[in-house]
Motif scaffolding. Structure first.
Motif, short mmCIF file in Angstrom:
data_model
loop_
_atom_site.label_atom_id
_atom_site.label_comp_id
_atom_site.label_asym_id
_atom_site.label_seq_id
_atom_site.Cartn_x
_atom_site.Cartn_y
_atom_site.Cartn_z
N ASP A 126 -1.23 6.68 2.21
CA ASP A 126 -1.54 8.15 2.79
C ASP A 126 -2.84 8.43 2.89
O ASP A 126 -3.20 9.01 4.28
CB ASP A 126 -0.97 9.01 1.48
CG ASP A 126 0.40 9.52 1.63
OD1 ASP A 126 1.07 9.16 2.76
OD2 ASP A 126 0.96 10.25 0.88
N ARG A 151 2.09 1.50 -3.80
CA ARG A 151 1.11 1.99 -4.64
C ARG A 151 0.55 3.23 -4.30
O ARG A 151 0.11 4.02 -5.36
CB ARG A 151 0.02 0.88 -4.81
CG ARG A 151 0.38 -0.15 -5.51
CD ARG A 151 -1.00 -1.22 -5.67
NE ARG A 151 -1.35 -1.73 -4.38
CZ ARG A 151 -0.72 -2.93 -3.76
NH1 ARG A 151 0.04 -3.52 -4.73
NH2 ARG A 151 -0.91 -3.34 -2.76
N GLY A 152 0.60 3.85 -3.01
CA GLY A 152 0.42 5.09 -2.69
C GLY A 152 -1.05 5.31 -2.01
O GLY A 152 -1.31 6.15 -1.69
N SER A 153 -1.73 4.11 -1.72
CA SER A 153 -2.74 4.23 -1.20
C SER A 153 -2.75 4.37 0.57
O SER A 153 -3.83 4.54 1.04
CB SER A 153 -3.71 3.05 -1.34
OG SER A 153 -3.12 1.73 -1.10
N GLU A 203 0.95 -1.20 0.13
CA GLU A 203 0.09 0.00 -0.12
C GLU A 203 0.79 1.29 0.01
O GLU A 203 0.51 2.25 -0.55
CB GLU A 203 -1.04 0.11 1.22
CG GLU A 203 -2.20 -1.07 1.26
CD GLU A 203 -3.49 -0.57 1.60
OE1 GLU A 203 -3.60 0.69 1.23
OE2 GLU A 203 -4.14 -1.38 2.22
#
Lengths: 271, 308
Positions: free
Chosen positions: A90, A86-88, A83
């Motif tokens: 934050d 992938r950037g989710s 996560e």
């Protein structure tokens, strides 16, 4: 009706694994292996068909000890670092929940998925074998499933620690495979080598060292649950009774579940 | 209302946010401008409590955001991260329901929000099939869950087409009317200069300037560009009259161009009045925020040069 954010995270993790058929695939794998071992395990003695619960569990233990740690590590290594990469992560961290709750929620959700797959797979196999099991055999088979779950939870906890500590997914997957290799394959070889070199004088030390490895704890939990199996392995005399008591072994297993997760929590809170 | 008091945050040796103080009032639309690495996203994370300031304090409605009531604070803030990433395997409805559960917002709020951001028809589709703009709309809907008092929107219009940008500001205006404070960052200066009440410019983690567009423009007194459109035969006459009035100009194919101080506008018009018949058009080009911004940038570079 509102549920605690921790449970919301857990529910999502578990539901994701059900929806992408991960739970089904692992359950089918376990069921097929268990049935195959029950039916064809005794083939080396020239027999075909179910020959009793003790040899079946002995063979299942040898299989599960390799398979389940690997499955648990693969299940968990991606959960945080994936996560993050992938950037989710934050957005998730900006929600009204603490980092500790997020981590524990993920662990509980993944553990639930692992439980469904393990209980489902071995449960189906057990149901097929049920007509041939007496109460004693059924009790032992249930004990085997519970010990397998504990083994899975311990490696899942280690997987989350890897996931939190790794900066990249690729590194996390490498660390997971290395850990599997070290605990499941190399550890026992080193112990055997040490025993051969040093002889019987420090036998108690090797017995204690077995407790350091959740895979060995799992093996001992199953061996020492049945006198028939103890004689199979000829191990009973090598270890002091207090160390091999199921309560001791279960306590060690619970420590293996709680400690990595606690360390992961500390690391994650600091990041 | 959100207040920042002398907030500092460093990463290793680098001061990502340096002594930033600002107050944004209820219902205000506040813009944050800065280059990449100027500290905008760090400032958002500080305001969310995702990062702890090394020094200074951040208050939401007078209460420090890092107190025991952090859960309560988070529920009152809607956040759209830069380049929002959602879960490809979930549909838009499921995505919004997931975040609604996390925020403790009733699930009945989800469908109207999806309609508001224009995703009602695509609500059942997997996010994996969405375009960049649709993901951005869904991320925005997520930020609006629970009618937050403070919206923190990091580059909210990235990936949106002109219609999407229009829709976005329409929704922002509606929320502001209900007293919601909105802080957004953008690198599209032309887009936000017409819309924000006030803005702050960040450079190297420091607040380089803060105020309304008019205040900032006046503050650095950039010249107004003037273009006089006329036939080539009149150029010399015009240039001579302007020179007599004290204006230097350049000859361009379509006419003349010159730069004047703001307070000279009237004098220029007076000088041109007798020649009005020769002019096809007069254009005043006000300094854009971009020019203001660049002006500030030069000033701050100059400052560091002088202090070093």
């Amino acid at each position: 009706m509102t549920s605690h954010p921790l449970l919301v995270i857990a529910a999502k993790e578990c539901r994701d694994r059900i929806r992408n058929r991960w739970v089904l695939a692992v359950a089918v794998l376990f069921a097929l292996f268990a049935l195959a071992i029950a039916c064809f395990g005794p083939a080396q003695q020239g027999l075909v068909g179910f020959q009793g619960i003790a040899p079946t569990i002995a063979s299942l233990v040898s299989l599960v000890i390799y398979l389940l740690p690997l499955i648990a590590l693969i299940l968990g290594f991606d959960s945080v670092v994936g996560e993050r990469e992938r950037g989710s992560l934050d957005l998730l961290l900006s929600m009204p929940l603490t980092r500790g709750e997020l981590l524990l929620g993920k662990y509980l959700g993944l553990a639930a998925a692992l439980t469904l797959a393990t209980v489902g797979g071995f449960g189906v196999a057990g149901a097929v074998l049920a007509p041939q099991l007496d109460a004693y055999a059924a009790w032992h088979y249930a004990g085997f499933i519970v010990s397998a779950l504990l083994l899975g939870y311990a490696f899942l906890s280690l997987a989350l620690l890897i996931s939190v500590a790794s900066r990249e997914r690729t590194r996390a997957s490498g660390a997971a495979i290395a850990l599997w290799f070290a605990l499941v394959l190399v550890f026992d070889l080193l112990l055997l080598g040490g025993m051969v070199l040093l002889g019987d004088t420090v036998g108690w030390l090797f017995g204690a060292l077995l407790l350091v490895n959740p895979a060995d704890v799992f093996r001992m939990l199953n061996i020492f649950s049945s006198e028939q199996l103890q004689s199979y392995y000829g191990l009973a005399t090598a270890l002091p009774g207090a160390l091999t008591h199921p309560v001791t072994l279960c306590a060690v297993m619970l420590a293996w579940i709680a400690l990595p997760l606690a360390i992961a929590g500390r690391l994650f809170a600091r990041a | 209302m959100i207040e920042l008091h002398a907030v500092c945050r460093r990463f290793g040796a680098q001061l990502a946010v340096n002594q930033v103080s600002l107050t944004v009032a209820p219902g205000e639309l506040f813009g944050l401008i800065g280059h990449n690495g100027a500290g905008k996203s760090t400032l958002f994370k500080l305001m969310l409590g995702l990062l702890a300031p090394d020094s200074g304090d951040i208050l939401l409605d007078g209460v420090s955001i890092r107190g025991a009531s952090f859960r309560d604070v988070r529920r009152r803030i809607g956040y759209l991260p830069e380049n929002v990433v959602l879960y490809d395997n979930l549909s838009a409805s499921e995505t919004l329901a997931f975040y609604a559960r996390l925020k403790g917002v009733p699930l009945t709020a989800c469908a109207p929000l999806l309609a508001e951001v224009g995703l009602a028809d695509a609500a059942a589709r997997r996010v994996g099939t969405y375009s960049k703009g649709m993901r951005q709309r869904l991320g925005f809907a997520q930020a609006l869950l629970g009618s937050p008092q403070l919206l923190l929107l990091d580059e909210p219009t990235t990936g949106l087409d002109p219609e999407g940008i229009h829709d976005f500001y329409r929704i922002v205006e509606a929320r502001r009317a209900h007293g919601c404070t909105v802080i957004l960052s953008s690198h599209i200066l032309a887009e936000i200069e017409q819309r924000v009440d006030r803005l702050a410019m960040l450079a190297g983690g420091k607040l380089a300037a803060i105020g309304s567009v008019a205040e900032l423009s006046a503050g650095i007194a950039l010249p107004v560009a003037v273009e006089l459109v006329s036939a080539a035969t009149h150029h010399d006459t015009l240039a001579a009259s302007l020179a007599a009035a004290g204006f230097a100009c350049q000859t361009k194919p379509h006419g003349l161009s010159l730069a004047i101080a703001r307070h000279d506008k009237g004098r220029l018009l007076a000088a041109l009045a007798p020649l009005a018949a020769t002019l096809a058009d007069v254009r005043f080009i006000e300094p854009t925020l971009e020019a203001v911004f660049l002006g500030h940038r030069h000033a701050s570079i100059h400052d560091t040069g002088a202090s070093a």
